[in-house]
Design a protein around this motif. Structure first.
Motif, PDB file in Angstrom:
ATOM      1  N   LYS A  16       0.827  -1.206   0.000  1.00  0.00           N
ATOM      2  CA  LYS A  16       0.000   0.000   0.000  1.00  0.00           C
ATOM      3  C   LYS A  16       0.865   1.261   0.000  1.00  0.00           C
ATOM      4  CE  LYS A  16      -3.963  -2.042   2.441  1.00  0.00           C
ATOM      5  NZ  LYS A  16      -4.758  -2.021   3.689  1.00  0.00           N
ATOM      6  N   LYS A  17       1.902   1.261   0.841  1.00  0.00           N
ATOM      7  CA  LYS A  17       2.788   2.428   0.896  1.00  0.00           C
ATOM      8  C   LYS A  17       3.509   2.629  -0.435  1.00  0.00           C
ATOM      9  CE  LYS A  17       3.759   2.065   5.858  1.00  0.00           C
ATOM     10  NZ  LYS A  17       4.824   1.797   6.872  1.00  0.00           N
ATOM     11  N   ARG A  18       3.903   1.527  -1.058  1.00  0.00           N
ATOM     12  CA  ARG A  18       4.612   1.635  -2.338  1.00  0.00           C
ATOM     13  C   ARG A  18       3.709   2.239  -3.410  1.00  0.00           C
ATOM     14  NH1 ARG A  18       4.697  -1.823  -6.379  1.00  0.00           N
ATOM     15  NH2 ARG A  18       3.796  -3.485  -5.084  1.00  0.00           N
ATOM     16  N   LYS A  19       2.429   1.841  -3.428  1.00  0.00           N
ATOM     17  CA  LYS A  19       1.492   2.387  -4.420  1.00  0.00           C
ATOM     18  C   LYS A  19       1.305   3.889  -4.216  1.00  0.00           C
ATOM     19  CE  LYS A  19      -1.238  -1.807  -5.259  1.00  0.00           C
ATOM     20  NZ  LYS A  19      -2.585  -2.428  -5.124  1.00  0.00           N
ATOM     21  N   ILE A  20       1.170   4.326  -2.965  1.00  0.00           N
ATOM     22  CA  ILE A  20       0.989   5.757  -2.690  1.00  0.00           C
ATOM     23  C   ILE A  20       2.261   6.524  -3.040  1.00  0.00           C
ATOM     24  CG2 ILE A  20       0.718   7.438  -0.825  1.00  0.00           C
ATOM     25  CD1 ILE A  20      -1.313   5.626   0.420  1.00  0.00           C
ATOM     26  N   ARG A  21       3.423   5.982  -2.713  1.00  0.00           N
ATOM     27  CA  ARG A  21       4.693   6.648  -3.023  1.00  0.00           C
ATOM     28  C   ARG A  21       4.871   6.803  -4.532  1.00  0.00           C
ATOM     29  NH1 ARG A  21       7.699   3.436  -0.401  1.00  0.00           N
ATOM     30  NH2 ARG A  21       7.866   4.598   1.552  1.00  0.00           N
ATOM     31  N   GLU A  22       4.529   5.777  -5.292  1.00  0.00           N
ATOM     32  CA  GLU A  22       4.655   5.853  -6.750  1.00  0.00           C
ATOM     33  C   GLU A  22       3.666   6.846  -7.337  1.00  0.00           C
ATOM     34  OE1 GLU A  22       4.101   1.874  -8.066  1.00  0.00           O
ATOM     35  OE2 GLU A  22       6.117   1.209  -7.488  1.00  0.00           O
ATOM     36  N   ALA A  23       2.434   6.877  -6.774  1.00  0.00           N
ATOM     37  CA  ALA A  23       1.437   7.832  -7.283  1.00  0.00           C
ATOM     38  C   ALA A  23       1.880   9.271  -7.041  1.00  0.00           C
ATOM     39  CB  ALA A  23       0.087   7.571  -6.610  1.00  0.00           C
ATOM     40  N   LEU A  24       2.464   9.545  -5.882  1.00  0.00           N
ATOM     41  CA  LEU A  24       2.922  10.898  -5.578  1.00  0.00           C
ATOM     42  C   LEU A  24       4.107  11.292  -6.461  1.00  0.00           C
ATOM     43  CD1 LEU A  24       2.716  10.799  -1.662  1.00  0.00           C
ATOM     44  CD2 LEU A  24       1.172  11.988  -3.242  1.00  0.00           C
ATOM     45  N   GLN A  25       5.007  10.359  -6.708  1.00  0.00           N
ATOM     46  CA  GLN A  25       6.182  10.663  -7.525  1.00  0.00           C
ATOM     47  C   GLN A  25       5.818  10.906  -8.981  1.00  0.00           C
ATOM     48  OE1 GLN A  25       8.793   7.333  -6.854  1.00  0.00           O
ATOM     49  NE2 GLN A  25       9.570   8.112  -4.904  1.00  0.00           N
ATOM     50  N   GLU A  26       4.823  10.188  -9.493  1.00  0.00           N
ATOM     51  CA  GLU A  26       4.443  10.292 -10.899  1.00  0.00           C
ATOM     52  C   GLU A  26       3.307  11.292 -11.126  1.00  0.00           C
ATOM     53  OE1 GLU A  26       3.531   6.366 -12.152  1.00  0.00           O
ATOM     54  OE2 GLU A  26       5.528   5.571 -11.679  1.00  0.00           O
ATOM     55  N   GLY A  27       2.807  11.904 -10.052  1.00  0.00           N
ATOM     56  CA  GLY A  27       1.737  12.882 -10.191  1.00  0.00           C
ATOM     57  C   GLY A  27       0.398  12.284 -10.566  1.00  0.00           C
ATOM     58  N   LYS A  28       0.184  11.039 -10.222  1.00  0.00           N
ATOM     59  CA  LYS A  28      -1.075  10.365 -10.542  1.00  0.00           C
ATOM     60  C   LYS A  28      -2.008  10.403  -9.337  1.00  0.00           C
ATOM     61  CE  LYS A  28       0.993   7.108 -13.831  1.00  0.00           C
ATOM     62  NZ  LYS A  28       1.213   5.656 -14.150  1.00  0.00           N
ATOM     63  N   PRO A  29      -3.331  10.241  -9.545  1.00  0.00           N
ATOM     64  CA  PRO A  29      -4.261  10.213  -8.409  1.00  0.00           C
ATOM     65  C   PRO A  29      -4.041   8.975  -7.538  1.00  0.00           C
ATOM     66  CG  PRO A  29      -5.391   9.662 -10.454  1.00  0.00           C
ATOM     67  CD  PRO A  29      -4.023  10.140 -10.837  1.00  0.00           C
ATOM     68  N   ILE A  30      -4.360   9.124  -6.252  1.00  0.00           N
ATOM     69  CA  ILE A  30      -4.228   8.020  -5.321  1.00  0.00           C
ATOM     70  C   ILE A  30      -5.231   6.924  -5.698  1.00  0.00           C
ATOM     71  CG2 ILE A  30      -4.378   7.326  -2.892  1.00  0.00           C
ATOM     72  CD1 ILE A  30      -2.055   9.173  -3.491  1.00  0.00           C
ATOM     73  N   PRO A  31      -4.842   5.669  -5.714  1.00  0.00           N
ATOM     74  CA  PRO A  31      -5.798   4.593  -6.040  1.00  0.00           C
ATOM     75  C   PRO A  31      -7.037   4.664  -5.156  1.00  0.00           C
ATOM     76  CG  PRO A  31      -3.559   3.726  -5.947  1.00  0.00           C
ATOM     77  CD  PRO A  31      -3.480   5.149  -5.478  1.00  0.00           C
ATOM     78  N   THR A  32      -8.176   4.377  -5.750  1.00  0.00           N
ATOM     79  CA  THR A  32      -9.460   4.522  -5.052  1.00  0.00           C
ATOM     80  C   THR A  32      -9.516   3.700  -3.764  1.00  0.00           C
ATOM     81  OG1 THR A  32     -10.509   4.782  -7.216  1.00  0.00           O
ATOM     82  CG2 THR A  32     -11.954   4.356  -5.339  1.00  0.00           C
ATOM     83  N   GLU A  33      -8.996   2.487  -3.796  1.00  0.00           N
ATOM     84  CA  GLU A  33      -9.113   1.611  -2.633  1.00  0.00           C
ATOM     85  C   GLU A  33      -8.242   2.061  -1.455  1.00  0.00           C
ATOM     86  OE1 GLU A  33      -5.866  -0.150  -5.271  1.00  0.00           O
ATOM     87  OE2 GLU A  33      -7.831   0.812  -5.508  1.00  0.00           O
ATOM     88  N   LEU A  34      -7.351   3.059  -1.689  1.00  0.00           N
ATOM     89  CA  LEU A  34      -6.451   3.512  -0.618  1.00  0.00           C
ATOM     90  C   LEU A  34      -6.793   4.907  -0.108  1.00  0.00           C
ATOM     91  CD1 LEU A  34      -2.999   2.308  -2.048  1.00  0.00           C
ATOM     92  CD2 LEU A  34      -4.456   1.153  -0.384  1.00  0.00           C
ATOM     93  N   ARG A  35      -7.850   5.528  -0.646  1.00  0.00           N
ATOM     94  CA  ARG A  35      -8.134   6.914  -0.265  1.00  0.00           C
ATOM     95  C   ARG A  35      -8.536   7.056   1.196  1.00  0.00           C
ATOM     96  NH1 ARG A  35     -11.253   8.901  -5.821  1.00  0.00           N
ATOM     97  NH2 ARG A  35      -9.346   8.912  -7.107  1.00  0.00           N
ATOM     98  N   ASN A  36      -9.207   6.065   1.766  1.00  0.00           N
ATOM     99  CA  ASN A  36      -9.599   6.147   3.173  1.00  0.00           C
ATOM    100  C   ASN A  36      -8.392   6.039   4.110  1.00  0.00           C
ATOM    101  OD1 ASN A  36     -12.296   6.381   2.449  1.00  0.00           O
ATOM    102  ND2 ASN A  36     -12.664   4.158   2.575  1.00  0.00           N
ATOM    103  N   GLU A  37      -7.325   5.392   3.634  1.00  0.00           N
ATOM    104  CA  GLU A  37      -6.136   5.204   4.467  1.00  0.00           C
ATOM    105  C   GLU A  37      -5.003   6.144   4.076  1.00  0.00           C
ATOM    106  OE1 GLU A  37      -5.308   0.808   5.217  1.00  0.00           O
ATOM    107  OE2 GLU A  37      -6.526   0.694   3.399  1.00  0.00           O
ATOM    108  N   GLU A  38      -5.260   7.037   3.121  1.00  0.00           N
ATOM    109  CA  GLU A  38      -4.189   7.865   2.562  1.00  0.00           C
ATOM    110  C   GLU A  38      -3.484   8.705   3.622  1.00  0.00           C
ATOM    111  OE1 GLU A  38      -3.548  11.578  -0.572  1.00  0.00           O
ATOM    112  OE2 GLU A  38      -5.542  10.674  -0.292  1.00  0.00           O
ATOM    113  N   ALA A  39      -4.238   9.384   4.468  1.00  0.00           N
ATOM    114  CA  ALA A  39      -3.624  10.293   5.445  1.00  0.00           C
ATOM    115  C   ALA A  39      -2.689   9.542   6.389  1.00  0.00           C
ATOM    116  CB  ALA A  39      -4.725  11.009   6.242  1.00  0.00           C
TER     117      ALA A  39
END
Length: 295
Positions: free
Chosen positions: A28-51
């Protein structure tokens, strides 16, 4: 000793259960880190845990993130600290061919000791091996006087690999006793060929850790060659002739046999409740070109 082994086994199972949860959190952390680095939106299934996850990512940093380990790492974590010590035994009332083969197998593995099975049950043998600090136990079975199975159980907590044993040729069936001579007791160089898949690397790791580290000038070679998931074993010694490096003489000293893996479980042999890691099933052979250990 018995209570201590139960406690250690419970701790080992608990750590294995934590492994899956740690890996899911790391993914999960890897997906969020990659999304932030590439400027992509956070995956839908991780938005509740994003913060919460972003806060943990900020605290860890790029270079201090903990990559979860594996139970496979734990199984052989201390294998290089001391030389392997192997216990060899057979099924009950072994025939003469099985006894002869196990005697030769004892010389294949350095620091191996052979014991007569007698009336001992498997759990008693495993417990005795643990108490005497053995690293592995090898059981050799037979059918109608022919060796047909080899089981390798790593101590203290596993894994255990089950092999079908095929085409067994003893030393003196290769050449006469006089021509064969005495088997070398040197620690061998071990060669693995075509163990390319994930399961192949797993099997190679199990077999590799049954041999101690050889000296550089050792002239004994043990080879495990995989072809179509059949593992051929060969035991050679070599000698350098007078013509230099190109005049090396290779001599097979036996025994010779083939192995076919059909089961791996995460535990020792007597633990019926241990989880199955891999099993060869009939339907898995339907694809002729499908191989599980290598190409």
């Amino acid at each position: 000793m018995w209570r201590r082994n139960i406690r250690l086994r419970k701790e080992y199972i608990y750590m294995n259960n934590l492994e899956g949860e740690e890996r899911r959190l790391y993914a999960k952390k890897r997906k969020i880190r990659e999304a932030l680095q590439e400027g992509k939106p956070i995956p839908t299934e991780l938005r509740n845990e994003e913060a919460k996850l972003r806060q943990e990512i900020d605290l860890e940093g790029q270079n201090t993130a903990v990559v979860p380990g594996s139970h496979i790492d734990d199984e052989y974590a201390k294998a290089t600290e001391k030389e392997p010590k192997i216990l060899l035994t057979t099924s009950r009332d072994p025939s003469s061919p099985l006894t002869r083969f196990v005697k030769e197998l004892k010389n294949v593995f350095p620091n191996a000791k052979r014991i007569n099975r007698g009336n001992q049950v498997i759990s008693e043998i495993i417990e005795m091996a643990r108490s005497h600090d053995y690293s592995d136990v090898i059981f050799v079975t037979e059918n109608r006087g022919k060796p047909d199975g080899l089981i390798v159980s790593h101590l203290p907590f596993g894994p255990t690999a089950y092999f079908q044993l095929l085409n067994v040729v003893t030393r003196h069936e290769i050449q006469s006793k006089k021509a064969m001579g005495k088997m070398s007791e040197q620690y061998p160089h071990v060669i693995f060929d075509n163990f390319t898949s994930q399961m192949g690397k797993r099997v190679a790791s199990m077999l590799k850790h049954m041999f101690p580290v050889p000296k550089l000038d050792a002239r004994r070679i043990v080879t495990f060659h995989n072809k179509s998931d059949y593992i051929s074993f060969r035991n050679h010694v070599y000698d350098k002739g007078e013509g230099g490096p190109k005049s090396i003489e290779l001599k097979e000293v036996g025994p010779r046999f083939e192995l076919r893996l059909y089961q791996v479980k995460l535990g020792t042999m007597e633990q019926e409740e241990a989880e199955m890691e891999w099993v060869l099933r009939p339907y898995m052979n339907s694809a002729k070109r499908r191989h599980f250990i290598g190409q």
